[in-house]
Write a protein that holds these residues in place. Structure first.
Motif, PDB file in Angstrom:
ATOM      1  N   ASP A  11      -2.285  -8.879   3.934  1.00  0.00           N
ATOM      2  CA  ASP A  11      -2.791  -7.702   3.226  1.00  0.00           C
ATOM      3  C   ASP A  11      -2.448  -6.463   4.045  1.00  0.00           C
ATOM      4  OD1 ASP A  11      -4.536  -5.712   1.944  1.00  0.00           O
ATOM      5  OD2 ASP A  11      -5.539  -7.446   1.050  1.00  0.00           O
ATOM      6  N   ASP A  57      -2.356 -10.500  -0.828  1.00  0.00           N
ATOM      7  CA  ASP A  57      -2.448  -9.277  -1.616  1.00  0.00           C
ATOM      8  C   ASP A  57      -1.182  -9.149  -2.473  1.00  0.00           C
ATOM      9  OD1 ASP A  57      -3.342  -6.842  -2.559  1.00  0.00           O
ATOM     10  OD2 ASP A  57      -2.621  -5.707  -0.838  1.00  0.00           O
ATOM     11  N   THR A  82      -6.554  -8.771  -4.895  1.00  0.00           N
ATOM     12  CA  THR A  82      -5.935  -7.543  -5.375  1.00  0.00           C
ATOM     13  C   THR A  82      -6.943  -6.674  -6.120  1.00  0.00           C
ATOM     14  OG1 THR A  82      -4.186  -6.671  -6.816  1.00  0.00           O
ATOM     15  CG2 THR A  82      -5.222  -8.731  -7.477  1.00  0.00           C
TER      16      THR A  82
END
Length: 236
Positions: A11, A57, A82
């Protein structure tokens, strides 16, 4: 499960990495083995097979989470994290285990882990079964035993697939390619295009965006190229 579920977090948002790391620490069955800000940085960890679960992500600089997932020939369990709900349908076509919308609460996180644990347990049971080196494929009114080693490549035609063999025979099966991929990837088959899987044992040449199996030319999809070159150690 006897061992902990080894996981990594990918991420580009430090705050997301922080609270997901905290959630992992609070979950006894999980073991955090790495965090990454970019998808490409996580490739080596995943490729080595040392990861059971990937928290991924979608929107990241450079390679997006979904594009990264498409490059993996043998991905671990994947939980997408997300802020965008519109990718849910596309993500499930990539066989992700769960789809978590940010901000993610711990209760929803725990539900995802239960799904992951169940999927891993089912996978372990399948691995205990004897490995088959053949398939029964339909030919006319009967099913024929076809050695997997005789299959050159598999071609998708929307709602069915065609198995091409060394004898020049073709067998049609009413199945999606992603289901066939799950079955054949342990037999040295790789996905090279959205419509093709090939046996690495039968590849005879490569040039540009084309793979040759004997005299047959098979297209190499752009999103698969980098991963295929890495697997087969091709340069250029």
């Amino acid at each position: 499960m006897e061992h902990k579920i080894r996981c990594i977090i990918v991420d580009d948002e430090p705050i997301a990495i922080d609270y997901l790391s905290d959630y992992v620490q609070k979950t006894p069955q999980l073991q955090l083995v790495g965090t990454f800000n970019r998808a490409k940085e996580a490739y080596e960890s995943v490729a080595k097979g040392n990861v059971d679960l990937l928290f991924l992500d979608i929107h990241m600089p450079g390679l997006s989470g979904l594009d990264f997932l498409r490059t993996l020939t043998n991905p671990p369990q994947v939980v997408l994290t997300t802020a965008y709900s519109e990718y849910a349908l596309e993500s499930y076509s990539l066989n992700v285990t769960d789809y978590l919308l940010k901000p993610i609460g711990f209760e929803r996180f725990a539900q995802a882990i239960n799904k992951v644990a169940k999927a891993l347990n089912q996978g372990n049971k399948l691995q205990e079964e004897p490995k088959r080196d053949y398939l029964f494929l339909k030919s006319g009114y009967k099913s024929v035993k076809v050695p997997i080693g005789d299959i050159l490549y598999v071609e998708s035609m929307k709602v069915y697939v065609i198995f091409h063999t060394v004898e020049g025979l073709q067998f049609v099966k009413n199945e999606r390619l992603k289901h066939v991929e799950a079955l054949l990837k342990e037999h040295n088959f790789i996905r090279v295009h959205k419509s093709f899987m090939v046996s690495m044992d039968h590849i005879t040449a490569f040039y540009g965006n084309t793979i040759e199996i004997g005299e047959t030319e098979i297209p190499l999809g752009r999103s698969y190229r980098e991963e295929i070159l890495r697997i087969l150690d091709w340069k250029g």
